[in-house]
Design a protein around this motif. Structure first.
Motif, PDB file in Angstrom:
ATOM      1  N   THR A 117     -12.763  -6.256   3.744  1.00 15.29           N
ATOM      2  CA  THR A 117     -11.692  -7.094   4.315  1.00 15.29           C
ATOM      3  C   THR A 117     -10.171  -6.969   3.435  1.00 15.29           C
ATOM      4  OG1 THR A 117     -12.949  -8.422   5.601  1.00 15.29           O
ATOM      5  CG2 THR A 117     -11.081  -9.379   5.192  1.00 15.29           C
ATOM      6  N   THR A 118     -10.543  -7.068   2.107  1.00 15.05           N
ATOM      7  CA  THR A 118      -9.497  -7.078   1.085  1.00 15.05           C
ATOM      8  C   THR A 118      -8.809  -5.757   1.483  1.00 15.05           C
ATOM      9  OG1 THR A 118     -10.534  -8.298  -0.550  1.00 15.05           O
ATOM     10  CG2 THR A 118      -8.699  -7.186  -1.297  1.00 15.05           C
ATOM     11  N   THR A 119      -9.440  -4.519   1.412  1.00  6.35           N
ATOM     12  CA  THR A 119      -8.529  -3.217   1.901  1.00  6.35           C
ATOM     13  C   THR A 119      -7.881  -3.281   3.016  1.00  6.35           C
ATOM     14  OG1 THR A 119     -10.389  -2.247   0.697  1.00  6.35           O
ATOM     15  CG2 THR A 119      -9.230  -0.875   2.116  1.00  6.35           C
ATOM     16  N   ILE A 120      -8.449  -3.804   4.007  1.00  5.89           N
ATOM     17  CA  ILE A 120      -7.903  -3.850   5.313  1.00  5.89           C
ATOM     18  C   ILE A 120      -6.377  -4.705   5.280  1.00  5.89           C
ATOM     19  CG2 ILE A 120      -7.919  -4.809   7.492  1.00  5.89           C
ATOM     20  CD1 ILE A 120     -10.741  -3.788   7.821  1.00  5.89           C
ATOM     21  N   ARG A 121      -6.777  -5.853   4.666  1.00  4.59           N
ATOM     22  CA  ARG A 121      -5.517  -6.837   4.452  1.00  4.59           C
ATOM     23  C   ARG A 121      -4.460  -6.129   3.676  1.00  4.59           C
ATOM     24  NH1 ARG A 121      -5.952 -12.077   5.920  1.00  4.59           N
ATOM     25  NH2 ARG A 121      -8.220 -12.810   6.770  1.00  4.59           N
ATOM     26  N   MET A 122      -4.725  -5.507   2.542  1.00 11.31           N
ATOM     27  CA  MET A 122      -3.636  -4.730   1.795  1.00 11.31           C
ATOM     28  C   MET A 122      -3.050  -3.660   2.764  1.00 11.31           C
ATOM     29  SD  MET A 122      -4.820  -4.363  -2.109  1.00 11.31           S
ATOM     30  CE  MET A 122      -6.524  -3.565  -1.967  1.00 11.31           C
ATOM     31  N   ILE A 123      -3.881  -2.850   3.502  1.00  9.08           N
ATOM     32  CA  ILE A 123      -3.113  -1.739   4.310  1.00  9.08           C
ATOM     33  C   ILE A 123      -2.117  -2.345   5.235  1.00  9.08           C
ATOM     34  CG2 ILE A 123      -3.832  -0.106   6.304  1.00  9.08           C
ATOM     35  CD1 ILE A 123      -6.475   0.501   4.768  1.00  9.08           C
ATOM     36  N   VAL A 124      -2.453  -3.749   5.951  1.00  7.85           N
ATOM     37  CA  VAL A 124      -1.382  -3.958   6.967  1.00  7.85           C
ATOM     38  C   VAL A 124      -0.522  -5.036   6.390  1.00  7.85           C
ATOM     39  CG1 VAL A 124      -3.145  -3.465   8.621  1.00  7.85           C
ATOM     40  CG2 VAL A 124      -3.218  -5.664   7.591  1.00  7.85           C
ATOM     41  N   GLY A 125      -0.668  -5.021   4.973  1.00  9.79           N
ATOM     42  CA  GLY A 125       0.432  -6.129   4.467  1.00  9.79           C
ATOM     43  C   GLY A 125       0.039  -7.249   4.533  1.00  9.79           C
TER      44      GLY A 125
ATOM     45  N   LYS B 281      -0.703  -5.662  -2.920  1.00  9.44           N
ATOM     46  CA  LYS B 281      -1.866  -4.801  -3.721  1.00  9.44           C
ATOM     47  C   LYS B 281      -1.585  -4.701  -5.426  1.00  9.44           C
ATOM     48  CE  LYS B 281       0.929  -1.017  -2.132  1.00  9.44           C
ATOM     49  NZ  LYS B 281       1.738  -0.559  -3.353  1.00  9.44           N
ATOM     50  N   SER B 282      -2.336  -4.547  -6.065  1.00  8.45           N
ATOM     51  CA  SER B 282      -2.075  -4.642  -7.440  1.00  8.45           C
ATOM     52  C   SER B 282      -1.762  -3.033  -8.040  1.00  8.45           C
ATOM     53  CB  SER B 282      -3.169  -4.914  -8.215  1.00  8.45           C
ATOM     54  OG  SER B 282      -3.641  -6.036  -7.944  1.00  8.45           O
ATOM     55  N   GLY B 283      -1.967  -2.165  -7.174  1.00  6.24           N
ATOM     56  CA  GLY B 283      -1.725  -0.828  -7.572  1.00  6.24           C
ATOM     57  C   GLY B 283      -1.775   0.383  -6.256  1.00  6.24           C
ATOM     58  N   GLY B 284      -1.565   1.450  -6.345  1.00  6.28           N
ATOM     59  CA  GLY B 284      -1.772   2.485  -5.429  1.00  6.28           C
ATOM     60  C   GLY B 284      -0.580   2.371  -4.277  1.00  6.28           C
ATOM     61  N   GLU B 285      -0.722   3.216  -3.284  1.00  4.41           N
ATOM     62  CA  GLU B 285       0.016   3.396  -2.420  1.00  4.41           C
ATOM     63  C   GLU B 285      -0.768   3.460  -0.801  1.00  4.41           C
ATOM     64  OE1 GLU B 285       2.852   6.300  -2.680  1.00  4.41           O
ATOM     65  OE2 GLU B 285       1.296   7.988  -2.552  1.00  4.41           O
ATOM     66  N   VAL B 286       0.088   2.637   0.041  1.00  2.00           N
ATOM     67  CA  VAL B 286      -0.447   3.132   1.608  1.00  2.00           C
ATOM     68  C   VAL B 286       0.498   3.882   2.345  1.00  2.00           C
ATOM     69  CG1 VAL B 286      -1.178   2.099   3.641  1.00  2.00           C
ATOM     70  CG2 VAL B 286      -2.122   1.063   1.576  1.00  2.00           C
ATOM     71  N   LEU B 287       0.283   5.078   3.072  1.00  2.00           N
ATOM     72  CA  LEU B 287       1.155   5.816   3.632  1.00  2.00           C
ATOM     73  C   LEU B 287       0.753   5.862   5.062  1.00  2.00           C
ATOM     74  CD1 LEU B 287       1.849   8.777   1.502  1.00  2.00           C
ATOM     75  CD2 LEU B 287       3.235   6.826   1.564  1.00  2.00           C
TER      76      LEU B 287
ATOM     77  N   GLN C 295      -2.685   7.427   4.884  1.00  2.00           N
ATOM     78  CA  GLN C 295      -3.145   7.971   3.515  1.00  2.00           C
ATOM     79  C   GLN C 295      -3.225   6.720   2.669  1.00  2.00           C
ATOM     80  OE1 GLN C 295       0.416  10.786   3.813  1.00  2.00           O
ATOM     81  NE2 GLN C 295      -1.044  12.172   2.826  1.00  2.00           N
ATOM     82  N   ILE C 296      -4.344   6.688   2.034  1.00  2.00           N
ATOM     83  CA  ILE C 296      -4.595   5.538   1.008  1.00  2.00           C
ATOM     84  C   ILE C 296      -4.738   6.105  -0.389  1.00  2.00           C
ATOM     85  CG2 ILE C 296      -5.945   3.772   0.241  1.00  2.00           C
ATOM     86  CD1 ILE C 296      -6.943   3.526   3.207  1.00  2.00           C
ATOM     87  N   ARG C 297      -3.841   5.951  -1.387  1.00  2.00           N
ATOM     88  CA  ARG C 297      -3.895   6.820  -2.661  1.00  2.00           C
ATOM     89  C   ARG C 297      -4.104   5.505  -3.621  1.00  2.00           C
ATOM     90  NH1 ARG C 297      -5.046  10.042   0.000  1.00  2.00           N
ATOM     91  NH2 ARG C 297      -3.806  11.762   0.671  1.00  2.00           N
ATOM     92  N   GLU C 298      -5.356   5.436  -4.323  1.00  2.00           N
ATOM     93  CA  GLU C 298      -5.673   4.636  -5.791  1.00  2.00           C
ATOM     94  C   GLU C 298      -5.349   3.254  -5.301  1.00  2.00           C
ATOM     95  OE1 GLU C 298      -6.349   6.066  -8.921  1.00  2.00           O
ATOM     96  OE2 GLU C 298      -6.852   7.695  -7.893  1.00  2.00           O
ATOM     97  N   LEU C 299      -5.843   2.774  -4.078  1.00  2.00           N
ATOM     98  CA  LEU C 299      -5.331   1.370  -3.853  1.00  2.00           C
ATOM     99  C   LEU C 299      -6.316   0.453  -4.438  1.00  2.00           C
ATOM    100  CD1 LEU C 299      -3.838  -0.365  -1.805  1.00  2.00           C
ATOM    101  CD2 LEU C 299      -5.784  -0.097  -0.169  1.00  2.00           C
ATOM    102  N   THR C 300      -5.821  -0.703  -5.241  1.00  2.00           N
ATOM    103  CA  THR C 300      -6.373  -1.313  -6.157  1.00  2.00           C
ATOM    104  C   THR C 300      -6.098  -2.797  -5.815  1.00  2.00           C
ATOM    105  OG1 THR C 300      -6.328   0.457  -7.728  1.00  2.00           O
ATOM    106  CG2 THR C 300      -6.646  -1.850  -8.804  1.00  2.00           C
ATOM    107  N   LYS C 301      -6.824  -3.689  -5.988  1.00  2.00           N
ATOM    108  CA  LYS C 301      -6.553  -5.353  -5.928  1.00  2.00           C
ATOM    109  C   LYS C 301      -7.233  -5.740  -7.083  1.00  2.00           C
ATOM    110  CE  LYS C 301      -4.787  -9.077  -4.564  1.00  2.00           C
ATOM    111  NZ  LYS C 301      -3.595  -9.282  -4.511  1.00  2.00           N
ATOM    112  N   ARG C 302      -6.637  -6.668  -7.987  1.00  2.00           N
ATOM    113  CA  ARG C 302      -7.151  -7.297  -9.091  1.00  2.00           C
ATOM    114  C   ARG C 302      -6.692  -8.908  -8.766  1.00  2.00           C
ATOM    115  NH1 ARG C 302      -4.411  -3.281 -11.602  1.00  2.00           N
ATOM    116  NH2 ARG C 302      -5.688  -1.688 -12.711  1.00  2.00           N
TER     117      ARG C 302
END
Length: 303
Positions: free
Chosen positions: A43-51, A55-61, A5-12
């Motif tokens: 790629t930025t999304t994938i890298r945030m998902i796996v740590g 991330k600048s905001g949101g959550e990954v479950l 579950q990806i919720r409001e995932l953000t990177k600035r």
């Protein structure tokens, strides 16, 4: 509960938004593709998902576990390959597997042999990795990330550098893992034809935003289909169809006419053309491809 579950995932980065409030769910046993132009944020999304990136905001479950506050527990369920796997080339494939399996307690010899068979490396597992082809290294990398029985695989451009045979082989392994073993697989790739053959759904990113999520099977079930008729008198055929199907766009070349209609209308149109003295030599449907859908969603934009 969804596997991922990806919720409001953000990177600035500074004032620039790289990934903008992406929300997405993924289920067990499905292959979800991430598509987007260069610089869309895949790629930025994938890298945030796996740590691998903050991330600048949101959550990954992952399996309901917050990947930020309970990182180690969440990552126990995840296997990751970012482009080509990092391997010790001076060691054998088997020794590489042993080395990486020690990072996870409880991996048995039986499990190691199981993943070797799963990726089809029984014959060459004792050879040095330096002698492996790129496809064999990808299979060994897959074995390494599978050895701890993850429920989620995250693969960033895993087909890079593979020849067509290697891509087909990898596709077969991934589809088996998803549809037979129940592993959820998120995969990014620039090869849209390959994604269409491999994925159950695709999520399209554009300028860091989620532009849409599409079921691959839905594209084949589109109610109206582009149909091409091979005829001997295309000019007359266009006139006839314009009279009976006013408002529909009809195109023609030297030997064909093409129109978007429901499949059920094909026999009727063929009959009317032949009644008008037009010979119909063939009828073919033109399936909307993932590339067509991608171009529709992104407007053909490239970066």
């Amino acid at each position: 509960m969804s596997l991922l579950q990806i919720r409001e995932l953000t990177k600035r980065i500074g004032n620039k938004v790289i990934v903008d409030r992406v929300t997405l769910d993924m289920e067990e046993g499905e292959i979800l593709g991430l598509l987007g132009p260069n610089g869309a944020g895949k790629t930025t999304t994938i890298r945030m998902i796996v740590g691998l990136m903050s991330k600048s905001g949101g959550e990954v479950l992952i399996n309901g576990m917050d990947a930020h506050t309970h990182f180690e527990q969440a990552m126990k369920h995840v296997g990751v390959i970012v482009e080509n796997p990092d391997l010790y080339k001076y060691l054998s494939g088997y020794d590489n597997l042993i080395h990486f399996s020690r990072m996870t307690p409880g991996v048995t010899e039986a499990r190691i042999r199981e993943v070797i068979a799963l990726v089809g490396l029984e014959v060459s597992i004792n050879d040095k990795v330096s002698t492996y082809s790129l496809g064999m290294r990808q299979r060994l990398g897959l074995a390494i990330v599978l050895v701890h029985k993850p429920s989620l695989l995250v693969l960033d451009e895993p087909t890079n550098g593979l020849d067509p045979a290697g891509i087909r082989e990898l596709r077969g392994h991934l589809k088996y893992l998803a549809h037979k073993e129940g592993v959820g697989i998120m995969i990014s790739s620039h090869l849209m034809s390959e994604m269409e053959m491999m994925c159950d759904r695709v999520a399209i990113l554009q300028k860091g935003k989620l532009a849409g999520v599409h079921q691959i099977s839905d594209m084949a079930d589109d109610e109206r289909t582009q149909v091409r008729f091979e005829v001997d008198r295309p000019d007359l055929a266009v006139q006839i169809l314009q009279a009976i199907m006013a408002g529909d766009e009809i195109t023609a070349d030297q030997h064909h006419i093409q129109i978007r209609i429901a499949k059920g209308h094909i026999p009727e149109i063929s009959r009317k053309l032949m009644e008008a003295g037009i010979n119909v030599y063939g009828v073919s449907t033109i399936k909307k491809t993932l590339e067509d859908k991608f171009m529709e969603v992104t407007g053909g934009e490239q970066h």
